[in-house]
Design a protein around this motif. Structure first.
Motif, mmCIF file in Angstrom:
data_model
loop_
_atom_site.group_PDB
_atom_site.id
_atom_site.type_symbol
_atom_site.label_atom_id
_atom_site.label_comp_id
_atom_site.label_asym_id
_atom_site.label_seq_id
_atom_site.Cartn_x
_atom_site.Cartn_y
_atom_site.Cartn_z
ATOM 1 N N GLY A 53 0.846 -1.110 -0.051
ATOM 2 C CA GLY A 53 0.084 0.126 0.059
ATOM 3 C C GLY A 53 0.985 1.404 -0.169
ATOM 4 N N MET A 54 1.796 1.330 0.697
ATOM 5 C CA MET A 54 3.047 2.432 0.638
ATOM 6 C C MET A 54 3.287 2.695 -0.694
ATOM 7 S SD MET A 54 4.763 1.382 4.400
ATOM 8 C CE MET A 54 5.726 3.018 4.422
ATOM 9 N N THR A 55 3.404 1.671 -1.531
ATOM 10 C CA THR A 55 4.006 1.926 -2.978
ATOM 11 C C THR A 55 3.007 2.514 -3.550
ATOM 12 O OG1 THR A 55 3.696 -0.231 -3.721
ATOM 13 C CG2 THR A 55 5.688 0.109 -2.677
ATOM 14 N N MET A 56 1.529 2.419 -3.379
ATOM 15 C CA MET A 56 0.694 3.053 -4.295
ATOM 16 C C MET A 56 0.770 4.486 -4.048
ATOM 17 S SD MET A 56 -2.456 0.098 -3.300
ATOM 18 C CE MET A 56 -3.622 1.097 -3.974
ATOM 19 N N PHE A 128 6.679 0.487 -12.354
ATOM 20 C CA PHE A 128 5.812 1.225 -13.318
ATOM 21 C C PHE A 128 5.390 2.521 -12.728
ATOM 22 C CE2 PHE A 128 5.222 -3.024 -14.910
ATOM 23 C CZ PHE A 128 5.571 -2.876 -16.429
ATOM 24 N N THR A 129 5.517 2.597 -11.487
ATOM 25 C CA THR A 129 5.184 4.007 -10.950
ATOM 26 C C THR A 129 6.300 4.941 -11.114
ATOM 27 O OG1 THR A 129 3.806 2.806 -9.144
ATOM 28 C CG2 THR A 129 4.565 5.043 -8.687
ATOM 29 N N THR A 130 7.620 4.361 -10.976
ATOM 30 C CA THR A 130 8.685 5.593 -11.351
ATOM 31 C C THR A 130 8.728 5.424 -12.687
ATOM 32 O OG1 THR A 130 10.110 3.698 -11.054
ATOM 33 C CG2 THR A 130 9.614 5.099 -9.055
ATOM 34 N N ALA A 131 8.683 4.645 -13.497
ATOM 35 C CA ALA A 131 8.957 4.529 -14.879
ATOM 36 C C ALA A 131 8.007 5.356 -15.792
ATOM 37 C CB ALA A 131 9.308 3.186 -15.489
ATOM 38 N N ILE A 132 6.685 5.172 -15.485
ATOM 39 C CA ILE A 132 5.645 5.756 -16.010
ATOM 40 C C ILE A 132 4.559 6.437 -15.055
ATOM 41 C CG2 ILE A 132 3.703 5.438 -17.829
ATOM 42 C CD1 ILE A 132 4.956 2.668 -18.471
ATOM 43 N N VAL A 138 -0.642 3.790 -13.336
ATOM 44 C CA VAL A 138 -0.407 3.130 -11.925
ATOM 45 C C VAL A 138 -1.583 2.419 -11.312
ATOM 46 C CG1 VAL A 138 0.250 3.860 -9.424
ATOM 47 C CG2 VAL A 138 1.152 4.861 -11.355
ATOM 48 N N LEU A 139 -2.584 2.962 -11.440
ATOM 49 C CA LEU A 139 -4.110 2.306 -11.285
ATOM 50 C C LEU A 139 -4.198 1.077 -12.162
ATOM 51 C CD1 LEU A 139 -6.907 2.071 -10.066
ATOM 52 C CD2 LEU A 139 -7.678 3.505 -11.696
ATOM 53 N N VAL A 140 -3.979 0.948 -13.255
ATOM 54 C CA VAL A 140 -4.156 -0.545 -13.839
ATOM 55 C C VAL A 140 -3.091 -1.203 -13.519
ATOM 56 C CG1 VAL A 140 -3.625 -1.309 -16.304
ATOM 57 C CG2 VAL A 140 -4.822 0.886 -16.035
ATOM 58 N N VAL A 141 -1.770 -0.901 -13.233
ATOM 59 C CA VAL A 141 -0.837 -1.679 -12.694
ATOM 60 C C VAL A 141 -1.415 -2.209 -11.417
ATOM 61 C CG1 VAL A 141 1.600 -1.878 -11.680
ATOM 62 C CG2 VAL A 141 1.044 -0.760 -13.797
ATOM 63 N N ASN A 142 -2.014 -1.455 -10.494
ATOM 64 C CA ASN A 142 -2.331 -2.088 -9.405
ATOM 65 C C ASN A 142 -3.543 -2.871 -9.206
ATOM 66 O OD1 ASN A 142 -0.706 -0.776 -6.931
ATOM 67 N ND2 ASN A 142 -1.445 1.040 -8.033
#
Length: 171
Positions: A53-56, A128-132, A138-142
Motif C-alpha cells: 500500500g505504501m508503494t501505491m 511502473f510507478t517510477t517509469a511511467i 499506476v491504477l491499471v498496474v495496481n
C-alpha cells in the motif's frame, strides 16, 4: 519471547511453503499452534498489505505513502474479516464438517500467503510507478497486481480446503 517469535516465523515459513500440510496438521491434532503462530500469520498479511500500500502512494509524497499503507491494510482487513463468517456459514450449509478454528486457520494461511504475494509485487508497482508516473497507468498496474494476488489466494484457499475435506466436492 525471542524463541516464540522465531518459532512463529518458522511456522509461517512452513505455512507459506506447504499450506495444505500446515492446515491438515492442525485439523488432525498432530500440531497445536500457539497464539504466536497465529499472530505471526496475521503479521505477515499486515506487513505485506501495508508495504505494498505504501508503494501505491509514491506519486503523492510522504503523506500519501503513509495514508495508502494504512488504507490498503484497513481495506484488506475489512474485506477478509467480513468474508470469513459467510465462508464458514456457507461451507457448513454445504456439508462441511470443519471446525471454526480450522476454517479460520485455512483463511489465515491464505491471507498470510496473500500478504507475501503483495510483498513480492512491490518491485512491479515501484517500477511502473517510477517509469511511467501517470495515475491511470499506476491504477491499471495496481488492479492487475490485485487481480493476480486474488486469483493466487483463491487457488491457495481451494487447495487447502480440498486437503482438509478430501472427498467433498469443491469448486
Amino acid at each position: 519471547m525471542r524463541q516464540q517469535i522465531r518459532l512463529g516465523i518458522a511456522h509461517v515459513g512452513r505455512a507459506l511453503r506447504e499450506p495444505e500440510d500446515f492446515a491438515e496438521q492442525w485439523r488432525t491434532g498432530a500440531a497445536h499452534y500457539s497464539g504466536w503462530v497465529w499472530g505471526s500469520l496475521l503479521a505477515t498479511a499486515i506487513l505485506g498489505t501495508t508495504t505494498y500500500g505504501m508503494t501505491m502512494g509514491l506519486l503523492g509524497g510522504p503523506g500519501a505513502v503513509f495514508l495508502k499503507g494504512v488504507t490498503c491494510t484497513f481495506a484488506a482487513g475489512i474485506a477478509w474479516t467480513l468474508a470469513l463468517p459467510a465462508l464458514y456459514i456457507l461451507n457448513s450449509l454445504g456439508g462441511s464438517k470443519l471446525s471454526m478454528s480450522t476454517t479460520v486457520l485455512a483463511a489465515l494461511v491464505t491471507v498470510s500467503w496473500g500478504g507475501l504475494a503483495m510483498l513480492a509485487s512491490i518491485p512491479i508497482n515501484w517500477f511502473f510507478t517510477t517509469a511511467i508516473p501517470y495515475p491511470r497507468i499506476v491504477l491499471v498496474v495496481n488492479l492487475v497486481v490485485f487481480a493476480g494476488v486474488g486469483v493466487s489466494m483463491a487457488d491457495v484457499f481451494r487447495r487447502v480446503m480440498q486437503r482438509l475435506e478430501i472427498g467433498r466436492a469443491h469448486v
